[in-house]
Every structure is written in structure tokens, then in C-alpha cells.
Design an enzyme around this catalytic site. Structure first.
Site, PDB file in Angstrom:
ATOM      1  CG  ASP A  78      -0.184  -0.220   2.677  1.00  0.00           C
ATOM      2  OD1 ASP A  78       0.798  -0.630   2.525  1.00  0.00           O
ATOM      3  OD2 ASP A  78      -0.702   0.581   3.461  1.00  0.00           O
ATOM      4  CD  GLU A 145       4.260   0.509   6.945  1.00  0.00           C
ATOM      5  OE1 GLU A 145       4.923   0.847   7.784  1.00  0.00           O
ATOM      6  OE2 GLU A 145       3.520   1.353   5.914  1.00  0.00           O
TER       7      GLU A 145
END
Length: 480
Positions: A78, A145
Site C-alpha cells: 500500500d 502498512e
């Protein structure tokens, strides 16, 4: 892109360009997760994908490395999705608009996604190059994350077999990271009533143009917080002119220092001139006091149309007071390591029809400090009737300055650059803290190419640094 076609890291940039076409904001990673999973399958490698979207691709050891310890490479899929205020970019479907400027790769009006697209692209390049020499590789791509490390937290404790783990979420190529802070998010919530008031003139006060930036790696730079600046301005004005608070919003990500914020207030017609004079005086005062740190700081005042329902005065006062006293910035320093030990980032505030939310990110490399800061935040909120809750959080990564992986990485760096690499503990959070709890016997380091402006539309990555990092990673794997 033609400028990258002759780069020694062409494989890396080719992969970076491809993943930049795929939506991958935090919590919108289904497509990028499937892409990476299929990438492994198409190469003929054992590939798995779990319920969190984490992907593991196994690349067998090259000839002669079959008896070497397995190495884990790890990055997160991400990215933080931020854009300039005038951008129409839609992160759910629009590709990142990349361009080269000298030695750096940038994105037009949005975050670049080099955090951690650079790590992902490095790993994909390693996977597809079958000429490399290396031990068996377990390539782990994790999800979400940036918003809570959900992928790392959800990872099973028995899927990794490697002895050494190389995290590729570092933003400075002359540094090896061996430890990081842990952290938790706190939210203060309060319901309020709105009161109908007629014949008020509505004004929108906006602060923008601040640097913002990563709330872990940049918190020590004392960058201005847009939410704090708006609050300070409102409190100064209220000492001269009464107003009714309609809206107070700011910030966008828990791990980004707020770069913009705004408030909407209602002013009695008889007080408009006095209000404008107070605004001019105090906005200039605040701007002048931040001029050296925030060259692009802008205050805007605009008369607008808004409904006549305002936050009740008692609640309004408590909101302004809480934002004023709420901690932001460095709390304590680790004098031995010369780094930030604990900090708060006042990240987001929102007013809805009948409620107020404040979100802060608390970090520390000391568990007692972290508990103390959480207690202080809880007391501050509850003293004025706010409900305070905390996220699950993520653990700190305690440093180990003497292990085989680190020693080989240091020697490899010196061979390539003829100088010593810096070995540091950082204040930002990394997934290695979670892995160190799940797999306490694994040696871990973090490395990667130089990235600046992460979590902001000014994010960029050095081309030369990426070339070095690719060579460094390939050589390190060869030496392991």
C-alpha cells in the site's frame, strides 16, 4: 519512460511504472495484491495469498546456494494517497502520473508511492532475474502498512522459514536500520448539539501550504501543524471578537503531519470589520513566527454560504481548548542514540452534524513511555468529557547491533562505496517490530533507496540511489 530506459536499474523502474498503474491506497489493495500473486505464478514460482491480501512468493536458491540459509525479502503493497488541493486525481482508478526531473522520479500533484513501491519493485526485479546468485528467497508483500500494519499483524506465525529478513522500507540509502519505535493511535470523540442562530455572516478560515510529512521520520524537524495554527488563530480572534463555531476540520492521515486545515465561523454583522482586522493582525503574526520553517504557509479568508446551525458554545469552547492543549511533536529524546524517543502527532480532526473526532498518533521506543503518553492523552480528553479509545497498535523493534546479517550488510556496503554505512534506530514504525515478535530468532535489517517527501505530493525518489540500492541488494544476496 525513455529517461529510465538506459538505467542500470531498468528492471526496477519497469516494475515501478507497472505497479503505478494499479490502485494501491491503504485498504484498497485487492488489485495490487492479485497482480503480485499472479506475477509469481507467471514466473513458475510457488505463490500464496492469505485472507489479509499478503503475498508470499518463493524463489528457489540458485545453483551452489542450496545449503545457504533462506533469506526473507519484505515490502508493503500500500501507499499513502495524498494530492494537491487543486488536483482532480482519483486514486481508485487513475494511474500515478510519473515524470523525471534530473536525477529524481516524481508524480504530478500526488504522492509518488515510492514508499513502499520502491521496495516492491526491487523485489519483483529480483524475482524475475534468473541470472542472480542467491539463497532461497521468501518474498513477502504485506498490506495496509500505512494505516495499521494489518497485513503484518495478521500474518501467520509459521509461514516464514528464513533466518535473515531484509525489509525494503528504508528511505535513506546510506543507512541500515536495526530498530524502530512502536506506536498506537488514539481517538477522542464527543457528541454535541447544534444551535440555530440567524443573521450571522459565515467566514471560512483556511491554512494551507505547510510541508506536512511523515510523522515519524520528520517529527523532530518541528514542522508546523495546520490544525494547531487554525486553533491558535481562532483563540486569538475570540479574545477580541465573539464568533460561533460551525466547522473545524484538518489533516488526512494518522501518520502524516497535517499540512492544511480550515474552520467555518459565524460573525455578527456588527462585528465583521473588527473581526477582519483581528484576522489580519493575528494571521500575520502567526505567519511571521513560522516564516523560517514554512515558506509556503498561506492563510485564506473567504465569506461563504453555510447553514445557520452552529456548535453549542460550551462544546465549541471545549473543542478549541482540547486542540490547544493536545500534545504534538517530540516528547522525549534518546540521548544515547541521539534520536527521538517518544512523540505525538495531532493528525486529524473532524466535525460532523453532531460530533467531533480527534485522532493522534503516539510513538515511542520505550514501552513505559508509550503507556505514560497514552494515559496522558486519555486524561486530557476525559477531563472535558471526550470519550478516548486506542487502536491495537504495533510493537517496537528492539535493536541488535551484532548479528551475522548486519555484519555482512556492513561489509558489502563498504566494498561497494568504500565507506562505512550508518547503522541507526529510527523513530518511525516498521513492520519489523511485528515480525520480531512473531519470529524472535530472525536477524533483521532495513535498507532501501533515498526517498524524500514521503506521505506528501512532493515525494520523490533518486534514480542513482535506486541504481545503487539494486546493486547493493543483489550483491548482499550473493554474499549471504
Amino acid at each position: 519512460m525513455e529517461e529510465l530506459s538506459n538505467s542500470s536499474a531498468k528492471q526496477v523502474f519497469d516494475n515501478f511504472i507497472k505497479i503505478s498503474q494499479i490502485p494501491r491506497c491503504s485498504n484498497d489493495e485487492e488489485k495490487i495484491s492479485k497482480y503480485v500473486y499472479n506475477f509469481g505464478l507467471n514466473l513458475g514460482y510457488e505463490s500464496t495469498r492469505d485472507e489479509y491480501g499478503n503475498v508470499i512468493i518463493i524463489k528457489p536458491a540458485s545453483e551452489g546456494y542450496e545449503d545457504h540459509d533462506t533469506v526473507i525479502l519484505q515490502s508493503h503493497l500500500d501507499m499513502v494517497c495524498e494530492k494537491t488541493e487543486d488536483s482532480n486525481h482519483d486514486f481508485t482508478c487513475d494511474p500515478i502520473d510519473l515524470y523525471v526531473e534530473g536525477d529524481i522520479l516524481k508524480a504530478r500533484d500526488t504522492t509518488l508511492g515510492a514508499d513502499d513501491g520502491a521496495g516492491v519493485a526491487l523485489m519483483l526485479a529480483i524475482l524475475e532475474d534468473k541470472s542472480l546468485q542467491h539463497p532461497k528467497l521468501e518474498c513477502l508483500f504485506t498490506t495496509t502498512e500505512e494505516t495499521g500494519m494489518d497485513g503484518a499483524l495478521g500474518l501467520s506465525e509459521n509461514v516464514l522459514t528464513g533466518k535473515n529478513l531484509i525489509n525494503l522500507d528504508n528511505e535513506e540509502d546510506w543507512i541500515i536500520i536495526v530498530g524502530c519505535a512502536g506506536g498506537v493511535r488514539a481517538e477522542a470523540f464527543k457528541e454535541f448539539e447544534r444551535v440555530e442562530k440567524d443573521n450571522l455572516i459565515n467566514f471560512k478560515i483556511k491554512v494551507s501550504g505547510l510541508q506536512g510529512g511523515h510523522s515519524g521520520s520528520m517529527i523532530h524537524e518541528a514542522r508546523a501543524n495546520a490544525i494547531k495554527l487554525v486553533d491558535s488563530l481562532l483563540l486569538k480572534i475570540k479574545n477580541k471578537v465573539n464568533f460561533s463555531l460551525h466547522t473545524f476540520d484538518g489533516g488526512s492521515k494518522h501518520n502524516a503531519i497535517p499540512s492544511s486545515s480550515f474552520a467555518i465561523i459565524g460573525i455578527d454583522n456588527n462585528d465583521v470589520e473588527e473581526f477582519k482586522n483581528a484576522y489580519e493582525e493575528y494571521s500575520k503574526e502567526i505567519k511571521d513566527s513560522n516564516l523560517k520553517r514554512e515558506l509556503d504557509l498561506v492563510f485564506d479568508l473567504e465569506e461563504i454560504d453555510a447553514d445557520n446551525l452552529y456548535i453549542a458554545e460550551d462544546a465549541s469552547q471545549k473543542i478549541l481548548k482540547l486542540v490547544q492543549i493536545f500534545p504534538h511533536g517530540v516528547n522525549t529524546m534518546d540521548k544515547e542514540l541521539g534520536i527521538v524517543k517518544s512523540s505525538n502527532n495531532l493528525a486529524i480532526i473532524r466535525t460532523s452534524d453532531n460530533s467531533f473526532n480527534l485522532e493522534t498518533s503516539i510513538r515511542s521506543s520505550d514501552s513505559e513511555d508509550l503507556d505514560y503518553l497514552c494515559d496522558e492523552v486519555k486524561k486530557l480528553g476525559e477531563n472535558d468529557g471526550f470519550k478516548v479509545s486506542f487502536s491495537e497498535g504495533y510493537p517496537m523493534w528492539k535493536p541488535n547491533f551484532d548479528n551475522e546479517l548486519l555484519n555482512i550488510a556492513k561489509d558489502t556496503y563498504k566494498d561497494l562505496r568504500n565507506e562505512d554505512v550508518e547503522v541507526l534506530v529510527i523513530h518511525a514504525g516498521l513492520e519489523t517490530g511485528i515480525f520480531s515478535e512473531k519470529y524472535p530468532d530472525i536477524n533483521m535489517i532495513s535498507m532501501g533507496p533515498t526517498i524524500t517527501g514521503a506521505h506528501t505530493p512532493a515525494e520523490s525518489i533518486s534514480i542513482k540511489s535506486t541504481e545503487f540500492s539494486f546493486e547493493y541488494l543483489k550483491t548482499l544476496l550473493k554474499n549471504l
